[in-house]
Design a protein around this motif. Structure first.
Motif, PDB file in Angstrom:
ATOM      1  N   ILE A  23       0.822  -1.093  -0.033  1.00 22.98           N
ATOM      2  CA  ILE A  23       0.063   0.088  -0.027  1.00 22.98           C
ATOM      3  C   ILE A  23       1.008   1.300  -0.151  1.00 22.98           C
ATOM      4  CG2 ILE A  23      -1.691   1.378   1.329  1.00 22.98           C
ATOM      5  CD1 ILE A  23      -2.924  -1.294   2.233  1.00 22.98           C
ATOM      6  N   LEU A  24       1.886   1.335   0.846  1.00 20.66           N
ATOM      7  CA  LEU A  24       2.728   2.486   0.796  1.00 20.66           C
ATOM      8  C   LEU A  24       3.458   2.741  -0.364  1.00 20.66           C
ATOM      9  CD1 LEU A  24       3.786   2.136   4.703  1.00 20.66           C
ATOM     10  CD2 LEU A  24       2.691   3.932   3.553  1.00 20.66           C
ATOM     11  N   SER A  25       3.981   1.468  -0.905  1.00 28.24           N
ATOM     12  CA  SER A  25       4.875   1.870  -2.259  1.00 28.24           C
ATOM     13  C   SER A  25       3.890   2.114  -3.281  1.00 28.24           C
ATOM     14  CB  SER A  25       5.310   0.411  -2.553  1.00 28.24           C
ATOM     15  OG  SER A  25       6.187  -0.088  -1.518  1.00 28.24           O
ATOM     16  N   ALA A  26       2.534   1.657  -3.358  1.00 26.76           N
ATOM     17  CA  ALA A  26       1.677   2.114  -4.488  1.00 26.76           C
ATOM     18  C   ALA A  26       1.311   3.719  -4.295  1.00 26.76           C
ATOM     19  CB  ALA A  26       0.259   1.267  -4.334  1.00 26.76           C
ATOM     20  N   VAL A  27       0.922   4.169  -2.905  1.00 35.44           N
ATOM     21  CA  VAL A  27       0.969   5.324  -2.806  1.00 35.44           C
ATOM     22  C   VAL A  27       2.125   6.471  -3.372  1.00 35.44           C
ATOM     23  CG1 VAL A  27       0.628   7.266  -0.962  1.00 35.44           C
ATOM     24  CG2 VAL A  27      -0.783   5.268  -1.058  1.00 35.44           C
ATOM     25  N   ALA A  28       3.122   6.088  -2.976  1.00 32.70           N
ATOM     26  CA  ALA A  28       4.504   6.782  -3.168  1.00 32.70           C
ATOM     27  C   ALA A  28       4.659   6.617  -4.836  1.00 32.70           C
ATOM     28  CB  ALA A  28       5.711   5.896  -2.667  1.00 32.70           C
ATOM     29  N   LEU A  29       4.075   5.446  -5.478  1.00 38.28           N
ATOM     30  CA  LEU A  29       4.546   5.433  -7.050  1.00 38.28           C
ATOM     31  C   LEU A  29       3.477   6.144  -7.665  1.00 38.28           C
ATOM     32  CD1 LEU A  29       5.874   4.137  -9.171  1.00 38.28           C
ATOM     33  CD2 LEU A  29       4.235   2.370  -9.175  1.00 38.28           C
ATOM     34  N   TRP A  30       2.062   6.229  -6.993  1.00 40.02           N
ATOM     35  CA  TRP A  30       1.053   6.918  -7.791  1.00 40.02           C
ATOM     36  C   TRP A  30       1.251   8.514  -7.605  1.00 40.02           C
ATOM     37  CZ3 TRP A  30      -2.473   7.618 -10.978  1.00 40.02           C
ATOM     38  CH2 TRP A  30      -3.376   8.487 -11.106  1.00 40.02           C
ATOM     39  N   CYS A  31       1.888   8.968  -6.446  1.00 45.37           N
ATOM     40  CA  CYS A  31       2.186  10.398  -6.281  1.00 45.37           C
ATOM     41  C   CYS A  31       3.002  10.751  -6.861  1.00 45.37           C
ATOM     42  CB  CYS A  31       2.304  10.507  -4.779  1.00 45.37           C
ATOM     43  SG  CYS A  31       0.554  10.398  -3.822  1.00 45.37           S
ATOM     44  N   ALA A  32       4.217  10.194  -7.428  1.00 39.84           N
ATOM     45  CA  ALA A  32       5.287  10.050  -8.019  1.00 39.84           C
ATOM     46  C   ALA A  32       5.168  10.412  -9.474  1.00 39.84           C
ATOM     47  CB  ALA A  32       6.382   9.208  -7.770  1.00 39.84           C
ATOM     48  N   VAL A  33       4.255   9.391 -10.001  1.00 40.45           N
ATOM     49  CA  VAL A  33       4.144   9.616 -11.457  1.00 40.45           C
ATOM     50  C   VAL A  33       2.828   9.522 -12.049  1.00 40.45           C
ATOM     51  CG1 VAL A  33       6.518   8.456 -12.025  1.00 40.45           C
ATOM     52  CG2 VAL A  33       4.357   7.064 -11.647  1.00 40.45           C
ATOM     53  N   GLY A  34       1.818   9.482 -11.124  1.00 38.20           N
ATOM     54  CA  GLY A  34       0.280   9.346 -11.529  1.00 38.20           C
ATOM     55  C   GLY A  34      -0.061  10.906 -11.966  1.00 38.20           C
ATOM     56  N   ASN A  35      -1.191  10.799 -12.641  1.00 38.92           N
ATOM     57  CA  ASN A  35      -1.798  11.937 -13.239  1.00 38.92           C
ATOM     58  C   ASN A  35      -3.334  12.157 -13.367  1.00 38.92           C
ATOM     59  OD1 ASN A  35      -1.523  14.470 -14.590  1.00 38.92           O
ATOM     60  ND2 ASN A  35      -1.312  13.717 -16.478  1.00 38.92           N
ATOM     61  N   GLU A  36      -3.890  13.089 -12.899  1.00 35.98           N
ATOM     62  CA  GLU A  36      -5.318  13.217 -13.031  1.00 35.98           C
ATOM     63  C   GLU A  36      -5.579  14.751 -13.986  1.00 35.98           C
ATOM     64  OE1 GLU A  36      -9.346  12.674 -10.617  1.00 35.98           O
ATOM     65  OE2 GLU A  36      -7.430  13.378  -9.666  1.00 35.98           O
ATOM     66  N   VAL A  37      -6.493  14.388 -14.829  1.00 35.18           N
ATOM     67  CA  VAL A  37      -6.853  15.486 -15.506  1.00 35.18           C
ATOM     68  C   VAL A  37      -8.002  15.889 -15.962  1.00 35.18           C
ATOM     69  CG1 VAL A  37      -6.108  14.784 -17.934  1.00 35.18           C
ATOM     70  CG2 VAL A  37      -5.727  17.242 -17.589  1.00 35.18           C
ATOM     71  N   TRP A  38      -8.772  16.919 -16.209  1.00 36.46           N
ATOM     72  CA  TRP A  38     -10.031  17.142 -16.789  1.00 36.46           C
ATOM     73  C   TRP A  38      -9.680  17.772 -18.292  1.00 36.46           C
ATOM     74  CZ3 TRP A  38      -9.165  17.419 -11.276  1.00 36.46           C
ATOM     75  CH2 TRP A  38      -9.779  16.718 -10.744  1.00 36.46           C
ATOM     76  N   HIS A  39      -9.840  17.081 -19.146  1.00 37.35           N
ATOM     77  CA  HIS A  39      -9.718  17.703 -20.621  1.00 37.35           C
ATOM     78  C   HIS A  39     -11.240  18.446 -21.190  1.00 37.35           C
ATOM     79  CE1 HIS A  39      -8.524  18.639 -24.349  1.00 37.35           C
ATOM     80  NE2 HIS A  39      -9.253  18.195 -24.871  1.00 37.35           N
ATOM     81  N   LEU A  40     -11.397  19.553 -21.353  1.00 35.23           N
ATOM     82  CA  LEU A  40     -12.609  20.408 -21.567  1.00 35.23           C
ATOM     83  C   LEU A  40     -12.339  20.824 -22.917  1.00 35.23           C
ATOM     84  CD1 LEU A  40     -12.505  22.631 -18.355  1.00 35.23           C
ATOM     85  CD2 LEU A  40     -13.331  20.534 -18.373  1.00 35.23           C
ATOM     86  N   GLU A  41     -13.711  20.519 -23.413  1.00 36.86           N
ATOM     87  CA  GLU A  41     -13.730  20.708 -24.867  1.00 36.86           C
ATOM     88  C   GLU A  41     -15.374  21.271 -25.146  1.00 36.86           C
ATOM     89  OE1 GLU A  41     -13.252  17.670 -27.721  1.00 36.86           O
ATOM     90  OE2 GLU A  41     -11.460  17.049 -26.740  1.00 36.86           O
ATOM     91  N   ARG A  42     -15.640  21.902 -26.303  1.00 36.27           N
ATOM     92  CA  ARG A  42     -17.099  22.395 -26.326  1.00 36.27           C
ATOM     93  C   ARG A  42     -18.031  21.237 -26.270  1.00 36.27           C
ATOM     94  NH1 ARG A  42     -18.678  26.369 -25.107  1.00 36.27           N
ATOM     95  NH2 ARG A  42     -20.678  27.282 -26.139  1.00 36.27           N
TER      96      ARG A  42
END
Length: 177
Positions: free
Chosen positions: A70-89
């Motif tokens: 769990i701790l390794s997964a959290v560290a990995l996600w925070c290091a390389v994870g990405n979250e984006v909301w792409h807005l278009e018409r």
């Protein structure tokens, strides 16, 4: 206490960033403290990993192994994870993941709903933004009232979607009591 205010303003609240891209706008949360989470989770992951190795041949290895993962997964996600909301018409694409691996959900022909709920323990209000497509609500983000109003205006400005005022006694599809 009205939730919807009339304004042509499309500013973002503090802690958010937008980047213009060829076919729209990418919206992200500014992650200024992320490196500290990576450091703490990484160090704790290494320490629990060492404890896992020490306990490997005993019956007590399972909890240490679970904590390490769990701790390794959290560290990995925070290091390389990405979250984006792409807005278009008339479209939002919510992407989260690592590189090409991840999850993506597209919303089109929707409206935005701001829903106010109260916490079960203390009765404190909280606000959520939903994309409503064909009567089905999909959770987008939870923030304070003012921040959510600014986000809803920004999203509405780029998608053209209407911001619907909350309806009393409405329970979204993903709300669990």
């Amino acid at each position: 206490m009205p939730l919807k205010r009339e304004s042509g303003q499309s500013d973002l609240p503090p802690g958010w960033r937008s980047d213009a891209v060829a076919d729209g706008v990418d919206l992200r949360v500014v992650s200024s403290g992320r490196k500290y989470v990576v450091a703490v989770a990484g160090i704790l992951g290494v320490l629990t990993g060492l404890r896992t190795i020490v306990q490997w041949n005993s019956a007590a290895v399972r909890p240490w192994l679970i904590h390490t993962v769990i701790l390794s997964a959290v560290a990995l996600w925070c290091a390389v994870g990405n979250e984006v909301w792409h807005l278009e018409r008339n479209c939002i694409v919510h992407r989260s993941g690592v590189g090409r691996w991840g999850f993506s959900r597209r919303y089109q022909n929707a409206s935005l709903d701001i829903i106010r709920r109260f916490s079960t323990n203390w009765g404190i209000p909280y606000y959520r933004l939903y994309a409503v497509v064909n009567g089905k609500s999909s959770f987008l983000v939870e923030r304070s009232e003012q921040e959510l109003l600014q986000l809803a205006k920004f999203i509405s400005h780029h998608t053209g979607w209407q911001i619907r005022t909350p309806t009393p006694n409405y329970i979204p599809d993903d709300f669990i009591q």
